[in-house]
Design a protein around this motif. Structure first.
Motif, PDB file in Angstrom:
ATOM      1  N   ARG A  38     -72.933  32.605  60.611  1.00  0.00           N
ATOM      2  CA  ARG A  38     -71.514  32.410  60.315  1.00  0.00           C
ATOM      3  C   ARG A  38     -71.326  31.542  59.075  1.00  0.00           C
ATOM      4  NH1 ARG A  38     -67.961  29.748  64.978  1.00  0.00           N
ATOM      5  NH2 ARG A  38     -68.139  31.847  65.864  1.00  0.00           N
ATOM      6  N   VAL A  39     -72.076  30.451  58.985  1.00  0.00           N
ATOM      7  CA  VAL A  39     -71.943  29.555  57.831  1.00  0.00           C
ATOM      8  C   VAL A  39     -72.393  30.248  56.549  1.00  0.00           C
ATOM      9  CG1 VAL A  39     -72.849  27.456  56.767  1.00  0.00           C
ATOM     10  CG2 VAL A  39     -72.076  27.414  59.133  1.00  0.00           C
ATOM     11  N   LEU A  40     -73.529  30.942  56.599  1.00  0.00           N
ATOM     12  CA  LEU A  40     -74.008  31.618  55.390  1.00  0.00           C
ATOM     13  C   LEU A  40     -73.022  32.688  54.938  1.00  0.00           C
ATOM     14  CD1 LEU A  40     -77.814  31.947  56.220  1.00  0.00           C
ATOM     15  CD2 LEU A  40     -76.750  30.403  54.561  1.00  0.00           C
ATOM     16  N   THR A  41     -72.451  33.416  55.904  1.00  0.00           N
ATOM     17  CA  THR A  41     -71.448  34.429  55.552  1.00  0.00           C
ATOM     18  C   THR A  41     -70.232  33.774  54.919  1.00  0.00           C
ATOM     19  OG1 THR A  41     -72.190  35.890  57.328  1.00  0.00           O
ATOM     20  CG2 THR A  41     -69.979  36.264  56.452  1.00  0.00           C
ATOM     21  N   GLY A  42     -69.800  32.649  55.496  1.00  0.00           N
ATOM     22  CA  GLY A  42     -68.658  31.934  54.941  1.00  0.00           C
ATOM     23  C   GLY A  42     -68.918  31.412  53.543  1.00  0.00           C
ATOM     24  N   LEU A  43     -70.164  31.087  53.264  1.00  0.00           N
ATOM     25  CA  LEU A  43     -70.549  30.612  51.937  1.00  0.00           C
ATOM     26  C   LEU A  43     -70.754  31.764  50.952  1.00  0.00           C
ATOM     27  CD1 LEU A  43     -73.124  27.904  53.050  1.00  0.00           C
ATOM     28  CD2 LEU A  43     -70.992  27.448  51.832  1.00  0.00           C
ATOM     29  N   GLY A  44     -70.628  32.994  51.441  1.00  0.00           N
ATOM     30  CA  GLY A  44     -70.810  34.153  50.570  1.00  0.00           C
ATOM     31  C   GLY A  44     -72.251  34.476  50.287  1.00  0.00           C
ATOM     32  N   VAL A  45     -73.146  34.070  51.192  1.00  0.00           N
ATOM     33  CA  VAL A  45     -74.582  34.262  50.979  1.00  0.00           C
ATOM     34  C   VAL A  45     -75.070  35.496  51.731  1.00  0.00           C
ATOM     35  CG1 VAL A  45     -76.875  33.265  51.364  1.00  0.00           C
ATOM     36  CG2 VAL A  45     -74.977  31.795  50.660  1.00  0.00           C
ATOM     37  N   ARG A  46     -75.885  36.291  51.068  1.00  0.00           N
ATOM     38  CA  ARG A  46     -76.562  37.408  51.721  1.00  0.00           C
ATOM     39  C   ARG A  46     -78.037  37.071  51.858  1.00  0.00           C
ATOM     40  NH1 ARG A  46     -79.163  41.997  49.721  1.00  0.00           N
ATOM     41  NH2 ARG A  46     -78.410  41.601  47.603  1.00  0.00           N
ATOM     42  N   VAL A  47     -78.580  37.251  53.069  1.00  0.00           N
ATOM     43  CA  VAL A  47     -79.991  36.975  53.315  1.00  0.00           C
ATOM     44  C   VAL A  47     -80.783  38.258  53.114  1.00  0.00           C
ATOM     45  CG1 VAL A  47     -81.707  36.145  54.974  1.00  0.00           C
ATOM     46  CG2 VAL A  47     -79.396  35.169  54.970  1.00  0.00           C
ATOM     47  N   GLU A  48     -81.766  38.210  52.236  1.00  0.00           N
ATOM     48  CA  GLU A  48     -82.597  39.369  51.908  1.00  0.00           C
ATOM     49  C   GLU A  48     -84.022  39.096  52.407  1.00  0.00           C
ATOM     50  OE1 GLU A  48     -84.148  40.522  47.700  1.00  0.00           O
ATOM     51  OE2 GLU A  48     -82.133  41.399  47.900  1.00  0.00           O
ATOM     52  N   VAL A  49     -84.462  39.860  53.397  1.00  0.00           N
ATOM     53  CA  VAL A  49     -85.749  39.609  54.037  1.00  0.00           C
ATOM     54  C   VAL A  49     -86.798  40.575  53.503  1.00  0.00           C
ATOM     55  CG1 VAL A  49     -86.977  39.390  56.225  1.00  0.00           C
ATOM     56  CG2 VAL A  49     -84.529  38.869  56.109  1.00  0.00           C
ATOM     57  N   HIS A  50     -87.953  40.043  53.129  1.00  0.00           N
ATOM     58  CA  HIS A  50     -89.091  40.840  52.693  1.00  0.00           C
ATOM     59  C   HIS A  50     -90.214  40.629  53.709  1.00  0.00           C
ATOM     60  CE1 HIS A  50     -87.439  41.474  48.527  1.00  0.00           C
ATOM     61  NE2 HIS A  50     -86.754  40.396  48.898  1.00  0.00           N
ATOM     62  N   VAL A  51     -90.638  41.693  54.360  1.00  0.00           N
ATOM     63  CA  VAL A  51     -91.645  41.563  55.414  1.00  0.00           C
ATOM     64  C   VAL A  51     -93.023  41.942  54.878  1.00  0.00           C
ATOM     65  CG1 VAL A  51     -89.955  42.064  57.213  1.00  0.00           C
ATOM     66  CG2 VAL A  51     -91.281  43.927  56.234  1.00  0.00           C
ATOM     67  N   PRO A  52     -94.088  41.386  55.466  1.00  0.00           N
ATOM     68  CA  PRO A  52     -95.442  41.712  55.002  1.00  0.00           C
ATOM     69  C   PRO A  52     -95.839  43.119  55.426  1.00  0.00           C
ATOM     70  CG  PRO A  52     -95.549  40.311  56.942  1.00  0.00           C
ATOM     71  CD  PRO A  52     -94.092  40.411  56.575  1.00  0.00           C
ATOM     72  N   ALA A  53     -96.796  43.696  54.718  1.00  0.00           N
ATOM     73  CA  ALA A  53     -97.263  45.040  55.051  1.00  0.00           C
ATOM     74  C   ALA A  53     -97.897  45.070  56.442  1.00  0.00           C
ATOM     75  CB  ALA A  53     -98.269  45.517  54.005  1.00  0.00           C
ATOM     76  N   THR A  54     -98.539  43.981  56.822  1.00  0.00           N
ATOM     77  CA  THR A  54     -99.145  43.865  58.148  1.00  0.00           C
ATOM     78  C   THR A  54     -98.365  42.830  58.943  1.00  0.00           C
ATOM     79  OG1 THR A  54    -101.329  44.370  57.251  1.00  0.00           O
ATOM     80  CG2 THR A  54    -101.254  43.329  59.429  1.00  0.00           C
ATOM     81  N   ALA A  55     -97.926  43.218  60.127  1.00  0.00           N
ATOM     82  CA  ALA A  55     -97.116  42.312  60.944  1.00  0.00           C
ATOM     83  C   ALA A  55     -97.898  41.053  61.289  1.00  0.00           C
ATOM     84  CB  ALA A  55     -96.680  43.022  62.220  1.00  0.00           C
ATOM     85  N   TRP A  56     -97.187  39.968  61.444  1.00  0.00           N
ATOM     86  CA  TRP A  56     -97.828  38.730  61.848  1.00  0.00           C
ATOM     87  C   TRP A  56     -98.506  38.917  63.206  1.00  0.00           C
ATOM     88  CZ3 TRP A  56     -93.295  34.865  60.607  1.00  0.00           C
ATOM     89  CH2 TRP A  56     -93.250  34.663  59.210  1.00  0.00           C
ATOM     90  N   PRO A  57     -99.692  38.368  63.390  1.00  0.00           N
ATOM     91  CA  PRO A  57    -100.432  38.584  64.640  1.00  0.00           C
ATOM     92  C   PRO A  57     -99.829  37.805  65.802  1.00  0.00           C
ATOM     93  CG  PRO A  57    -101.593  37.000  63.270  1.00  0.00           C
ATOM     94  CD  PRO A  57    -100.443  37.513  62.449  1.00  0.00           C
ATOM     95  N   ARG A  58    -100.099  38.299  66.992  1.00  0.00           N
ATOM     96  CA  ARG A  58     -99.732  37.584  68.213  1.00  0.00           C
ATOM     97  C   ARG A  58    -101.008  36.981  68.778  1.00  0.00           C
ATOM     98  NH1 ARG A  58     -94.617  38.875  69.886  1.00  0.00           N
ATOM     99  NH2 ARG A  58     -93.649  40.688  68.884  1.00  0.00           N
ATOM    100  N   THR A  59    -101.070  35.659  68.774  1.00  0.00           N
ATOM    101  CA  THR A  59    -102.313  34.985  69.151  1.00  0.00           C
ATOM    102  C   THR A  59    -102.223  34.269  70.491  1.00  0.00           C
ATOM    103  OG1 THR A  59    -101.666  32.944  68.015  1.00  0.00           O
ATOM    104  CG2 THR A  59    -102.841  34.600  66.712  1.00  0.00           C
TER     105      THR A  59
END
Length: 253
Positions: A38-59
């Motif tokens: 809500r705060v980021l939207t109110g500030l006019g910010v868009r979050v751009e997510v870049h994910v790794p080619a290999t998913a993070w492991p579950r350990t």
């Protein structure tokens, strides 16, 4: 302050006030994530997510997220990208949003990791200015070594009309910058995980630092054009196992 900036600043204030008066309902995790969004939207910010080619492991433990510090509002973006993460060494409220926190103490971070909770740390040493990447302290990386948790580097970069973003730890300064820079994007790069098996905290800190630096420099190159090449980790004293320290020049964002 221009009329447009003033109007945007009033909307920012109204967003934060609304969050305090009408906080999101549900679990504490949902309140944090929705409040941050809500705060980021109110500030006019868009979050751009870049994910790794290999998913993070579950350990069997929570991952240890290791990120740079760009602005005081970075934790809000991280909350929306990795819901349920506990943030080490930050206030329990940020821009009116309740933040799940853990003391920046290795043993306390390790306890959260063993419980399966992702923990986010920002280990840059010294006073950060927003203009460069400082060295990563190995202190909290000991928690990953002790628990066998995966170390997941995260690079955070803000881009907007008013650039560069302010350094320092002032939430208000960051919000003023955003009020003057509508349409800002915060890039959150989730980078390939590092195994803590057989590594030392210093090796993990150095390798995570170079991974974050590479992502930030790639982002600058894309935005500003080619930049002079920087010495590789091997030339600067860090390799995949991160041998040595204190042998490279400053990193830039």
């Amino acid at each position: 302050m221009t009329a447009a900036t003033s109007s945007h600043w009033l909307r920012v204030g109204a967003t934060v006030a609304a969050g305090r008066l009408r906080p999101p309902v549900g679990s504490s995790r949902r309140r944090s994530v929705c409040g941050a969004a809500r705060v980021l939207t109110g500030l006019g910010v868009r979050v751009e997510v870049h994910v790794p080619a290999t998913a993070w492991p579950r350990t069997g433990t929570g991952p240890l997220l290791v990120s740079n510090t760009a602005t005081a509002l970075d934790p809000l973006a991280l909350l929306t990208v990795v819901p349920g993460a506990a943030l080490a060494g930050v206030p329990d409220r940020l821009a009116g949003v309740p933040v799940p926190t853990v003391p920046a103490i290795s043993a306390r971070v390790a306890t959260q990791l063993r419980m399966g909770t992702p923990v986010s740390i920002r280990p840059e040493e010294g006073v950060w200015s927003g203009q460069g990447l400082g060295r990563f302290s190995p202190a909290l990386l000991a928690a990953a070594v002790d628990t066998g948790a995966a170390v997941c580097p995260v690079a955070v970069r803000w881009r907007g009309a008013a650039s560069p973003p302010p350094g320092g730890r002032s939430t208000m300064a960051a919000m003023r910058w955003l009020a003057a820079s509508p349409g800002t994007v915060v890039e959150v790069h989730l980078l390939p995980a590092l195994s803590s098996a057989g590594a030392t905290p210093q090796e993990l800190a150095t390798t995570a630092e170079y991974a974050v630096a590479a992502a930030l420099e790639a982002g600058l190159a894309a935005a500003e054009g080619p930049r002079p090449p920087r010495p590789s980790p091997a030339q600067g004293g860090a390799v995949n196992g991160a041998q040595g320290e204190g042998q490279r020049g400053p990193l830039t964002r």
